[in-house]
Design an enzyme around this catalytic site. Structure first.
Site, PDB file in Angstrom:
ATOM      1  N   ASN A 209       0.834  -1.341  -0.060  1.00  0.00           N
ATOM      2  CA  ASN A 209       0.201  -0.038  -0.028  1.00  0.00           C
ATOM      3  C   ASN A 209       0.857   1.256  -0.090  1.00  0.00           C
ATOM      4  O   ASN A 209       1.928   1.171   0.583  1.00  0.00           O
ATOM      5  CB  ASN A 209      -0.789  -0.025   1.191  1.00  0.00           C
TER       6      ASN A 209
ATOM      7  N   PHE B 231      -1.515   8.303   4.299  1.00  0.00           N
ATOM      8  CA  PHE B 231      -2.171   8.926   5.411  1.00  0.00           C
ATOM      9  C   PHE B 231      -3.349   9.705   4.879  1.00  0.00           C
ATOM     10  O   PHE B 231      -3.625  10.706   5.449  1.00  0.00           O
ATOM     11  CB  PHE B 231      -1.333  10.062   6.086  1.00  0.00           C
TER      12      PHE B 231
ATOM     13  N   SER C 145       6.032   5.415   8.333  1.00  0.00           N
ATOM     14  CA  SER C 145       5.277   5.063   7.068  1.00  0.00           C
ATOM     15  C   SER C 145       6.201   5.448   5.808  1.00  0.00           C
ATOM     16  O   SER C 145       6.932   6.666   5.965  1.00  0.00           O
ATOM     17  CB  SER C 145       3.979   5.876   6.903  1.00  0.00           C
TER      18      SER C 145
ATOM     19  N   ASN D 260       5.136   5.934   3.279  1.00  0.00           N
ATOM     20  CA  ASN D 260       4.376   6.607   1.764  1.00  0.00           C
ATOM     21  C   ASN D 260       4.178   8.256   1.858  1.00  0.00           C
ATOM     22  O   ASN D 260       3.405   8.734   1.170  1.00  0.00           O
ATOM     23  CB  ASN D 260       2.889   6.024   1.952  1.00  0.00           C
ATOM     24  N   THR D 261       4.689   8.662   2.969  1.00  0.00           N
ATOM     25  CA  THR D 261       4.555  10.260   3.050  1.00  0.00           C
ATOM     26  C   THR D 261       6.139  10.815   2.943  1.00  0.00           C
ATOM     27  O   THR D 261       6.767  10.403   3.805  1.00  0.00           O
ATOM     28  CB  THR D 261       4.086  10.884   4.427  1.00  0.00           C
TER      29      THR D 261
ATOM     30  N   LYS E 112       6.147   4.037  16.863  1.00  0.00           N
ATOM     31  CA  LYS E 112       5.944   2.847  15.710  1.00  0.00           C
ATOM     32  C   LYS E 112       7.210   3.159  14.892  1.00  0.00           C
ATOM     33  O   LYS E 112       7.561   4.123  14.230  1.00  0.00           O
ATOM     34  CB  LYS E 112       4.586   3.046  15.033  1.00  0.00           C
TER      35      LYS E 112
ATOM     36  N   ASN F 179       6.222  -1.286  11.327  1.00  0.00           N
ATOM     37  CA  ASN F 179       5.401  -0.784  10.080  1.00  0.00           C
ATOM     38  C   ASN F 179       5.680  -1.678   9.028  1.00  0.00           C
ATOM     39  O   ASN F 179       6.289  -2.634   9.023  1.00  0.00           O
ATOM     40  CB  ASN F 179       5.823   0.691   9.897  1.00  0.00           C
TER      41      ASN F 179
END
Length: 339
Positions: free
Chosen positions: A116, A120, A180, A182-183, A218, A247
């Site tokens: 994925n 966010f 994450s 993805n940011t 995390k 994560n």
């Protein structure tokens, strides 16, 4: 029934569409009188031997739902009927954001995994807080907080503090998410100086409150041992309560799925991250000692998967991808095996 009928039908759909369809179906079903009682009867294990007290909270069992599944806390009451010992909402950001361009979620059935790059996507922290104010269940809720995509890293602390203040009255513990993939630039906040500053400021705010909340960090599974050493040092020095490990990963090792899927950008979860997350748990436990709470997440599908993480030193567990692949009976099946 889930694996034979429901999952094959859901897997015919785009993963993100299937997620929203499932949410709507659960929401609608629970409006029918008696349905929640049936789900509680089917999936909730009331065995008190699983209760444990950690961070000043009493968990009815050690298996929780990881952040990302119910980002906006829309389905907390309904999901509480699936046997979870706790639910983590988020990641939430101060301002609503759409996330990355679609498609942004991909299944890897041959590997029991998901990729994925959601970014966010959420309705904003205040929307999540409003949902939690209306909830009826008493399940333990964690608030996973992050920064908006357009917020520069040098201003990221303000985003985390805003999210903390917005959720303080409606969650039982907080998770600072800097892991994450993805940011853009987010994982740079895991470096020693910015992470120390961020956690210090959040902890100062936390300790100024009438009742400080347990505070966890995390982390990514892709950190080196030296970086993990720094993480432990920072977490202990700032007196955080625990670490969530881990994560999603950016690694793509030994996958069976075809390359046009595995080459998609984003974080990989599920079975492919299982062994690495278990290694990180064991490493953290050895370095941090017994007093730091570790929540283990990554590739938990079977009793053996869960037991490996507990044996490695995890105090609590979280599931996400395993819940999608194994279905609503996962938590009860895990607890039955752990007995």
């Amino acid at each position: 029934m889930y694996k034979l009928i429901i999952r094959p039908l859901l897997f015919l759909m785009n993963p993100e569409k299937a997620h929203h369809f499932t949410f709507d179906l659960i929401k609608f079903s629970f409006l029918i009188p008696g349905v929640k009682s049936v789900f509680n009867w089917l999936f909730n294990d009331k065995n008190s031997s699983f209760e444990r007290e950690l961070m000043g909270l009493r968990f009815p069992n050690p298996i929780g739902l990881a952040a990302g599944f119910d980002k906006d806390a829309k389905l907390v009451d309904e999901l509480s009927a699936f046997g979870f010992g706790f639910i983590e909402i988020g990641t939430v950001t101060p301002i609503q954001q759409e996330g990355n361009l679609k498609p942004r979620m991909f299944r890897l059935p041959a590997d029991n995994g998901l990729i994925n790059r959601m970014g966010f996507n959420n309705a904003g922290v205040e929307a999540a807080a409003d949902h939690l104010k209306k909830r009826k269940s008493k399940i333990i809720i964690g608030g996973n907080i992050g920064k908006n995509k357009l917020t520069l890293n040098e201003n990221a602390i303000d985003d985390y503090l805003f999210c903390y203040k917005s959720l303080y009255h409606v969650v039982d513990y907080f998770v600072v998410n800097v892991s994450s993939p993805n940011t853009p630039g987010l994982r740079a906040l895991q470096e020693k100086e910015p992470l120390t500053n961020l956690l210090h400021q959040v902890q100062v705010l936390n300790q100024s409150m009438p009742k400080p909340r347990p505070l966890l960090l995390k982390i990514a599974p892709d950190l080196t041992n030296e970086q993990l050493d720094e993480i432990v040092e920072i977490v202990l020095s700032e007196k955080l309560d625990g670490i969530i490990a881990t994560n999603t990963t950016i690694a793509r090792d030994k996958l069976k799925t075809k390359s046009e899927i595995t080459s998609e950008a984003g974080g990989l979860s599920g079975k492919p991250v299982k062994d690495r997350s278990t290694f990180v748990i064991a490493y953290l436990r050895k370095k941090a000692g017994k007093n730091l709470v570790i929540i283990g997440v990554g590739g938990i599908f079977t009793v053996q998967d869960a037991q490996e993480k507990l044996d490695a030193g995890a105090d609590l567990l979280q599931v996400y991808t395993g819940f999608i692949y194994e279905g609503p009976g996962l938590v009860k099946n895990l607890l039955a095996g752990l007995k």
